[in-house]
Design an enzyme around this catalytic site. Structure first.
Site, PDB file in Angstrom:
ATOM      1  N   LYS A   1       4.730  22.913 -29.788  1.00  0.00           N
ATOM      2  CA  LYS A   1       4.969  23.748 -28.606  1.00  0.00           C
ATOM      3  C   LYS A   1       4.463  25.160 -28.884  1.00  0.00           C
ATOM      4  CE  LYS A   1       8.757  25.214 -25.504  1.00  0.00           C
ATOM      5  NZ  LYS A   1      10.193  25.080 -25.181  1.00  0.00           N
TER       6      LYS A   1
ATOM      7  N   SER B   1      11.637  23.768 -20.411  1.00  0.00           N
ATOM      8  CA  SER B   1      10.358  24.432 -20.599  1.00  0.00           C
ATOM      9  C   SER B   1       9.360  23.654 -21.451  1.00  0.00           C
ATOM     10  CB  SER B   1      10.592  25.802 -21.243  1.00  0.00           C
ATOM     11  OG  SER B   1      11.121  25.659 -22.561  1.00  0.00           O
TER      12      SER B   1
ATOM     13  N   SER C   1      15.846  22.669 -22.465  1.00  0.00           N
ATOM     14  CA  SER C   1      14.377  22.617 -22.446  1.00  0.00           C
ATOM     15  C   SER C   1      13.748  21.522 -23.298  1.00  0.00           C
ATOM     16  CB  SER C   1      13.801  23.971 -22.871  1.00  0.00           C
ATOM     17  OG  SER C   1      13.990  24.918 -21.850  1.00  0.00           O
TER      18      SER C   1
END
Length: 490
Positions: free
Chosen positions: A78, A159, A183
């Site tokens: 990420k 997210s 998330s």
């Protein structure tokens, strides 16, 4: 033999150990899958050349008998984790082009275990969002499609939407995520994969771009419970560079998957059936309860009375911490700088141009609740309510071993839906936020499909630092669910 991209992480690990294929072959197959699915916009930065170099080194280590626990396994990182020499943006214009001179502890641990990074994955800007539509580098598309409207583009959740989409679309075997209020778990549910937010302090936050420091926690996202256990074993551990990292031994999470949950008590919170919960989600939850009963566990109704305050509490505490953390982005030392007539003018112009609308909204909320006239009324009170939420869980765990809830109130929704109504968007995390407020481990796994053919997830919550029991129960549920569906065309 299965396509290399269809293998789970555990299967790929075993195949490499047996010499069925090489790390270079496995990595190349995933690079090709990534290139074929660029339309999903899951990656911000692809690093195929670095990946192939790392794969060659992995094969050499295996030949020498020094392979690590994740040697040769292709993953994605990420783009909130600093990666030395590779652009790290937090999906924000204000950090575009920033190449950190150091590595985050978590990505460094994965690299040390032999994992091969294929690049940096897209996310909501600064991890603020529930749909991966706030990224400066464009929205991520969920690889799943509605059967009733196959042309409609769906959100992957957020997210960690790029991580979830990349795993679901077989671009990578696993990916790192971060979870502040849901998330990891919510995008895992939307994309039909498994993801765990470990206990706060289990994984180091060093080198992760900060959103809300008392809530942020790194965790793995993969296609199976076992794969998440493999990854978390490599990611977790004490780090003296992070004062919130807990100094305790990392268990062998994979060994926790015994398949035996007889005698365990599973809490079913009555507050998690609010008005507006979709019938499909409620039915999947009921089915999950039946699976656990059939495996010898006992469901117990529990009460978490302060759950109804969790969302409001979170949207005071998280923005307050975000407004403080994001004060460091001034355009002086790195990232975007917009010239101004004075120093203050440069600050204002750089931040106005560099931050997106959702980030600016949260900074403003945070600054407001921390201001002198409102601190006690909002922030101080929210911290007291947070303590009550944590106490609810503590009392519940006196009588139960794990808690079972839905992960999200619905399946994935269409792109563009709710973007003009932030409160509706925030409600996507209504089931995940209480766990984050209490710092507890929470795992989401796919439990079925909606009538429209979209994945639905269930969440297991555990005691602090008892990820082993969460994994044990999740493994049994995964077997019962037998979720083998995958996005069409993948």
């Amino acid at each position: 033999m299965s396509k290399l991209t269809d293998l789970t992480m555990a299967e790929a690990r075993d195949g490499l150990a047996k010499g069925a294929f090489t790390a270079v072959e496995l990595t190349d197959a995933h690079i090709k899958a990534t290139e074929a699915q660029r339309h999903l916009n899951a990656f911000i930065v692809e690093t195929p050349d670095l990946a192939l170099e790392a794969a060659k080194a992995s094969d050499a280590r295996r030949q020498a008998g020094t392979a690590g626990s994740m040697d040769g396994l292709p993953i994605g990182i990420k783009d909130l984790f600093c990666t030395e020499g590779v652009q790290t943006t937090a999906a924000s214009h204000i950090l575009e082009g920033f190449k950190p001179p150091y590595e985050s502890t978590v990505s460094g641990k994965l690299k040390a275990a032999g994992a091969i990074s294929l690049g940096k994955l897209n996310l909501d800007e600064f991890a603020m969002g529930s749909s991966n539509q706030t990224s400066y580098f464009g929205a991520v598309e969920n690889p799943w499609k509605k059967t009733s409207d196959p042309k409609a583009k769906l959100v992957p959740g957020g997210s960690s939407g790029g991580s979830a989409a990349a795993v679901a679309a077989r671009m990578v075997l696993g990916a790192t995520g971060t979870d502040t209020g849901g998330s990891i778990r919510q995008p895992a549910a939307f994309c039909g994969i498994t993801g765990i937010k470990p206990t706060y302090g289990r994984c180091s936050r060093f080198g992760i771009v900060a959103f809300a420091s008392s809530l942020d926690q790194a965790g793995p996202m993969a296609r199976t419970v076992r794969d998440c256990a493999i990854m978390l074993g490599a990611m977790a551990g004490h780090d003296p560079k992070d004062s919130t990292s807990v100094n305790m031994a990392v268990p062998d999470f994979e060994r926790a998957l015994t398949g035996d949950i007889r005698g365990l008590k599973v809490g079913i919170p009555k507050e998690y059936r609010p008005d507006g919960l979709s019938d499909e989600v409620a039915k999947v939850w009921d089915r999950g309860i039946e699976w656990l009963k059939a495996a010898g566990a006992t469901p117990v109704e529990i009460s978490l009375p302060h759950t109804k305050y969790a969302l409001a509490t979170y949207y005071i505490i998280a923005p307050a911490e975000c407004s403080s953390n994001l004060a460091r982005y001034d355009g002086l030392r790195y990232g975007l700088r917009v010239p101004g007539k004075t120093l203050d003018d440069m600050y204002k112009k750089s931040r106005a141009a560099g931050f997106g609308a959702e980030v600016r909204r949260r900074i403003l909320i945070g600054t407001y609740v921390l201001s002198a006239g409102y601190y006690d009324a909002y922030y101080a009170k929210a911290q007291k309510v947070r303590r009550l939420i944590a106490e609810d869980f503590r009392k519940a765990f006196e009588t139960v071993d794990v808690i079972l809830t839905p992960t999200a109130p619905s399946a994935a929704f269409g792109m563009g839906e709710g973007t003009d109504d932030p409160v509706t968007m925030w409600l996507n995390d209504v089931f995940t936020i209480p766990t984050s407020m209490a710092g507890l481990p929470g795992l989401s796994l796919p439990a079925g499909l909606s009538a429209d053919g979209l994945p639905l997830g269930l969440q297991l919550i555990g005691r602090p630092f008892d990820e082993e029991t969460v994994f044990r129960v999740a493994g049994v549920m995964e077997t019962a669910a037998n979720f083998t569906a995958k996005p069409e065309g993948v």
